[in-house]
Every structure is written in structure tokens, then in C-alpha cells.
Design a protein around this motif. Sequence first.
Motif, mmCIF file in Angstrom:
data_model
loop_
_atom_site.group_PDB
_atom_site.id
_atom_site.type_symbol
_atom_site.label_atom_id
_atom_site.label_comp_id
_atom_site.label_asym_id
_atom_site.label_seq_id
_atom_site.Cartn_x
_atom_site.Cartn_y
_atom_site.Cartn_z
ATOM 1 N N PHE A 48 0.809 -1.218 0.000
ATOM 2 C CA PHE A 48 0.000 0.000 0.000
ATOM 3 C C PHE A 48 0.845 1.272 0.000
ATOM 4 N N ALA A 49 2.146 1.125 0.096
ATOM 5 C CA ALA A 49 3.014 2.302 -0.059
ATOM 6 C C ALA A 49 3.014 2.790 -1.500
ATOM 7 N N ALA A 50 2.679 1.878 -2.426
ATOM 8 C CA ALA A 50 2.709 2.213 -3.852
ATOM 9 C C ALA A 50 1.320 2.426 -4.448
ATOM 10 N N ARG A 51 0.253 2.063 -3.703
ATOM 11 C CA ARG A 51 -1.097 2.219 -4.233
ATOM 12 C C ARG A 51 -2.082 2.453 -3.098
ATOM 13 N N SER A 52 -3.231 3.001 -3.425
ATOM 14 C CA SER A 52 -4.230 3.322 -2.396
ATOM 15 C C SER A 52 -5.179 2.170 -2.112
ATOM 16 N N SER A 53 -5.298 1.236 -3.054
ATOM 17 C CA SER A 53 -6.179 0.083 -2.847
ATOM 18 C C SER A 53 -5.671 -1.109 -3.637
ATOM 19 N N VAL A 54 -6.070 -2.290 -3.184
ATOM 20 C CA VAL A 54 -5.712 -3.537 -3.856
ATOM 21 C C VAL A 54 -6.986 -4.364 -4.008
ATOM 22 N N ALA A 55 -7.356 -4.650 -5.239
ATOM 23 C CA ALA A 55 -8.560 -5.438 -5.538
ATOM 24 C C ALA A 55 -9.797 -4.861 -4.851
ATOM 25 N N GLY A 56 -9.843 -3.523 -4.747
ATOM 26 C CA GLY A 56 -11.001 -2.866 -4.155
ATOM 27 C C GLY A 56 -10.943 -2.719 -2.646
ATOM 28 N N TRP A 57 -9.846 -3.146 -2.034
ATOM 29 C CA TRP A 57 -9.690 -3.056 -0.584
ATOM 30 C C TRP A 57 -8.697 -1.949 -0.250
ATOM 31 N N SER A 58 -9.093 -1.058 0.658
ATOM 32 C CA SER A 58 -8.182 -0.023 1.122
ATOM 33 C C SER A 58 -7.238 -0.601 2.170
ATOM 34 N N PHE A 59 -6.261 0.197 2.592
ATOM 35 C CA PHE A 59 -5.311 -0.270 3.591
ATOM 36 C C PHE A 59 -6.006 -0.598 4.904
ATOM 37 N N GLY A 60 -6.904 0.276 5.335
ATOM 38 C CA GLY A 60 -7.622 0.037 6.584
ATOM 39 C C GLY A 60 -8.471 -1.216 6.531
ATOM 40 N N GLU A 61 -9.160 -1.425 5.412
ATOM 41 C CA GLU A 61 -9.998 -2.618 5.258
ATOM 42 C C GLU A 61 -9.147 -3.879 5.237
ATOM 43 N N SER A 62 -8.000 -3.814 4.571
ATOM 44 C CA SER A 62 -7.104 -4.975 4.533
ATOM 45 C C SER A 62 -6.549 -5.302 5.917
ATOM 46 N N LEU A 63 -6.374 -4.277 6.753
ATOM 47 C CA LEU A 63 -5.893 -4.516 8.116
ATOM 48 C C LEU A 63 -6.898 -5.347 8.916
ATOM 49 N N LEU A 64 -8.179 -5.215 8.598
ATOM 50 C CA LEU A 64 -9.194 -6.031 9.272
ATOM 51 C C LEU A 64 -8.995 -7.513 8.941
ATOM 52 N N VAL A 65 -8.662 -7.791 7.689
ATOM 53 C CA VAL A 65 -8.382 -9.172 7.285
ATOM 54 C C VAL A 65 -7.176 -9.707 8.053
ATOM 55 N N VAL A 66 -6.131 -8.880 8.163
ATOM 56 C CA VAL A 66 -4.934 -9.286 8.908
ATOM 57 C C VAL A 66 -5.275 -9.499 10.384
ATOM 58 N N PRO A 194 -6.996 -10.276 1.436
ATOM 59 C CA PRO A 194 -8.405 -10.392 1.027
ATOM 60 C C PRO A 194 -8.548 -11.372 -0.129
ATOM 61 N N SER A 195 -9.612 -12.145 -0.134
ATOM 62 C CA SER A 195 -9.786 -13.188 -1.163
ATOM 63 C C SER A 195 -9.894 -12.598 -2.563
ATOM 64 N N ALA A 196 -10.278 -11.326 -2.678
ATOM 65 C CA ALA A 196 -10.394 -10.694 -3.996
ATOM 66 C C ALA A 196 -9.047 -10.572 -4.700
ATOM 67 N N VAL A 197 -7.964 -10.696 -3.931
ATOM 68 C CA VAL A 197 -6.625 -10.629 -4.521
ATOM 69 C C VAL A 197 -6.383 -11.810 -5.442
ATOM 70 N N PHE A 198 -6.998 -12.950 -5.124
ATOM 71 C CA PHE A 198 -6.776 -14.177 -5.896
ATOM 72 C C PHE A 198 -7.799 -14.287 -7.018
#
Length: 262
Positions: A48-66, A194-198
Motif C-alpha cells: 500500500f506504499a505504492a497504491r491506495s487500494s488492492v482489488a477494491g480493498w483499502s489499507f484500513g480494510e485490509s488490516l481487518l483481514v490481517v 483479502p480473497s479478492a486478490v486471488f
Amino acid sequence: MIRYWRLLVIQIRSSTLLAMQYRLDFVLDGIIEIFWAVAAIVPLFVVFAARSSVAGWSFGESLLVVGWFTVLMGLLEGAINPSLTNVVEHIRKGTLDFVLLKPADAQFLVCTARFQPWRAINLVTAMVLFIYAFRLIGHPPTALQVLASLALLVASSAMLFSLGILTVSAAFYVVRIDNLSQLFVSIFDAARWPSAVFRGALRMVFTFVVPLALMTTYPAQALLGKLPPSMFAFSFLVAIVFVVASRAIWLRSIAKYTSAGG
């Protein structure tokens, strides 16, 4: 149920007393757990240092998965793996009789045989991740969203225990399952994303074969209020299937067991 609850408390107390016999090791193990928990979020910071979202997930939302990944990793390494490693040794030595002859369900006894109490630090780490994640998101979850995610945590824990039972059942047929156990832990590491990554076949595998998406992504979506009711029900259906299948395979494996005296 009360009897089994008391047995669980006794097993946890025994494991805690055993771990605290070596207090320095107990403290060091806790510090190491904090280190690994922090290391788990490093890949997210890099991505997330290089982008604001990954597969529709923001950094904060991805932290919930972690966060959910951290909780379940604590359960896996703190309760499931130690207990099932213990029963594998019994199977190899032909001494599983000591478990089977006890006046309690054998599957319950092997699933609660040993705990590593310092893994409870994962719960604290997960809470820190959740608080920080919602600070980034900008609003806290509702009470209903929290209850839904906790309900999914129960389903996820059931699936994780079932996968552990399926893995250890292989010990009744093969001499060593160390590589199989390590493979499962390595695959589970993908649950931090997040599963959307796959995509494609990999996404299907991580949803239906090894349901990583149901264990971490769905609880995170429930916290965000983005999980459809159909997916909520689907998670419990899959959990029931895994529990029933692991129970059936365990009973079939037990029937093939021959002790050291047999």
C-alpha cells in the motif's frame, strides 16, 4: 456440556502451569509472538506504499483481514497444532490407548491435549489492528456488524479445527505427516490477504477446498457491513460440512488404529 467445559479448563490450566515452569522461555516466547504479529503486516505496508487500494480493498480494510488472520493464527499455533502434534506422537508410538480408554470423547481430548498460552498475545495484537484499521476507515462498526463477525469467527474456528483433524487423521495411514502440517500452515499464510486478490482456480481453492476466504475475508466484510446474508449463511453451511466430514473421517481412522500391544 458442563463436564467438557470443566475438562477444557483443566487442560488449559495444565498447559499454562507447564509453560510457566520455565518463566524466561515463557516471556521470550511472548516477545517472539509480538515480533511475528508485527511482521505479518509488513507486506501490507509495502504494497500500500505504492497504491491506495488492492482489488477494491483499502489499507484500513485490509488490516481487518490481517486482524482476523492474527486471531486464527493464534488459535492454530496455540491450540490446534500443539494438541494434534501430541496425538501424532501417540499414533506413532502406539500409545493412543491412553487417550481412547479415558471416559470422554477421544476427538475432544486430542483437540485439547496441549496449549501454548503465550499465543493469547495474538488477541491483543488483533485488537490493536482492529482499532487502528477503523481509525483509518473513519467510523467504527455497529453492534450488529460486530456480532455478525464474531459469529463468523465461531464458524472459522470450527473449520480450522476440522482441517486440523483431517490432517492428523492422515497419521493413521502414513508414518509422518510433518510435511503435510507444514504445507497447511504455509497455505494458511495466504489468509492474511483479502480473497479478492486471488483469481480463477486459486480463488476457488481458497473458498471451497481450503476455505481461507471464509475464515478471514468474510469476517472482515461482516465488520464493514459488506457481507451479503447469503454469504453469511454459506459460511455456516461450509463449517457444518467440514465438521461432519472431519468427524466421520476421524471415526473411520480410529477404527483402523492398532495399539503397540495389538
